[in-house]
Design a protein around this motif. Structure first.
Motif, PDB file in Angstrom:
ATOM      1  N   PHE A  78       6.394  49.763  10.973  1.00  0.00           N
ATOM      2  CA  PHE A  78       6.253  48.887   9.815  1.00  0.00           C
ATOM      3  C   PHE A  78       7.051  49.418   8.631  1.00  0.00           C
ATOM      4  CE2 PHE A  78       3.901  47.713   5.940  1.00  0.00           C
ATOM      5  CZ  PHE A  78       4.051  46.344   6.009  1.00  0.00           C
ATOM      6  N   HIS A  79       7.077  50.751   8.471  1.00  0.00           N
ATOM      7  CA  HIS A  79       7.778  51.353   7.343  1.00  0.00           C
ATOM      8  C   HIS A  79       9.274  51.484   7.566  1.00  0.00           C
ATOM      9  CE1 HIS A  79       4.214  52.051   5.043  1.00  0.00           C
ATOM     10  NE2 HIS A  79       3.630  52.679   6.044  1.00  0.00           N
ATOM     11  N   SER A  80       9.729  51.363   8.778  1.00  0.00           N
ATOM     12  CA  SER A  80      11.164  51.389   9.054  1.00  0.00           C
ATOM     13  C   SER A  80      11.528  50.151   9.863  1.00  0.00           C
ATOM     14  CB  SER A  80      11.540  52.666   9.810  1.00  0.00           C
ATOM     15  OG  SER A  80      10.853  52.717  11.032  1.00  0.00           O
ATOM     16  N   PRO A  81      11.576  48.997   9.193  1.00  0.00           N
ATOM     17  CA  PRO A  81      11.817  47.749   9.927  1.00  0.00           C
ATOM     18  C   PRO A  81      13.223  47.684  10.507  1.00  0.00           C
ATOM     19  CG  PRO A  81      11.903  47.358   7.589  1.00  0.00           C
ATOM     20  CD  PRO A  81      11.473  48.786   7.772  1.00  0.00           C
ATOM     21  N   LYS A  82      13.359  46.984  11.578  1.00  0.00           N
ATOM     22  CA  LYS A  82      14.644  46.782  12.227  1.00  0.00           C
ATOM     23  C   LYS A  82      15.219  45.445  11.761  1.00  0.00           C
ATOM     24  CE  LYS A  82      13.671  49.325  16.476  1.00  0.00           C
ATOM     25  NZ  LYS A  82      13.286  50.479  15.874  1.00  0.00           N
ATOM     26  N   ASP A  84      17.052  41.755  11.851  1.00  0.00           N
ATOM     27  CA  ASP A  84      16.864  40.635  12.763  1.00  0.00           C
ATOM     28  C   ASP A  84      18.017  40.480  13.744  1.00  0.00           C
ATOM     29  OD1 ASP A  84      14.484  40.055  11.534  1.00  0.00           O
ATOM     30  OD2 ASP A  84      15.381  38.643  10.119  1.00  0.00           O
TER      31      ASP A  84
END
Length: 101
Positions: A78-82, A84
């Motif tokens: 959650f803290h390091s989103p990828k 889209d």
């Protein structure tokens, strides 16, 4: 997994020819976590999955630890989103230019 030495039987490395006893504790790696299993029963022949699952149970500590690790991995994601999608050519050039500063 047994041949590679990753399974532990009562705290020691298991070998393929090891005889399993009632009440034995087995640690089996499962993805990122380890499962601690207690042997409740033995069978002389191969059984279906539901019947075989009745012969062992996972310890409560193992279940709670796996759940805690799973939530920690979710929070980390959650803290390091990828992104889209992959960056296009222009965005890649901007990334390279930003990294060289």
């Amino acid at each position: 997994m047994v041949q590679s030495g990753k399974v532990q039987y009562n705290g020691q490395r298991a070998k393929p020819g090891k005889h399993v006893e009632l009440g034995a504790m087995i640690k089996v790696p499962s993805g990122w976590d380890n499962r601690e299993i207690k042997v409740l029963g033995l069978s002389d022949k191969r059984l279906s999955a539901p019947l075989a699952q009745a012969l062992f149970e996972e310890t409560i500590e193992s279940v709670t630890k796996r759940e805690e690790n799973q939530t920690a991995r979710k929070m980390n994601a959650f803290h390091s989103p990828k992104p889209d999608h992959r960056p296009d050519k222009k965005q890649r050039r901007q990334i390279i230019k930003f990294k060289q500063q």
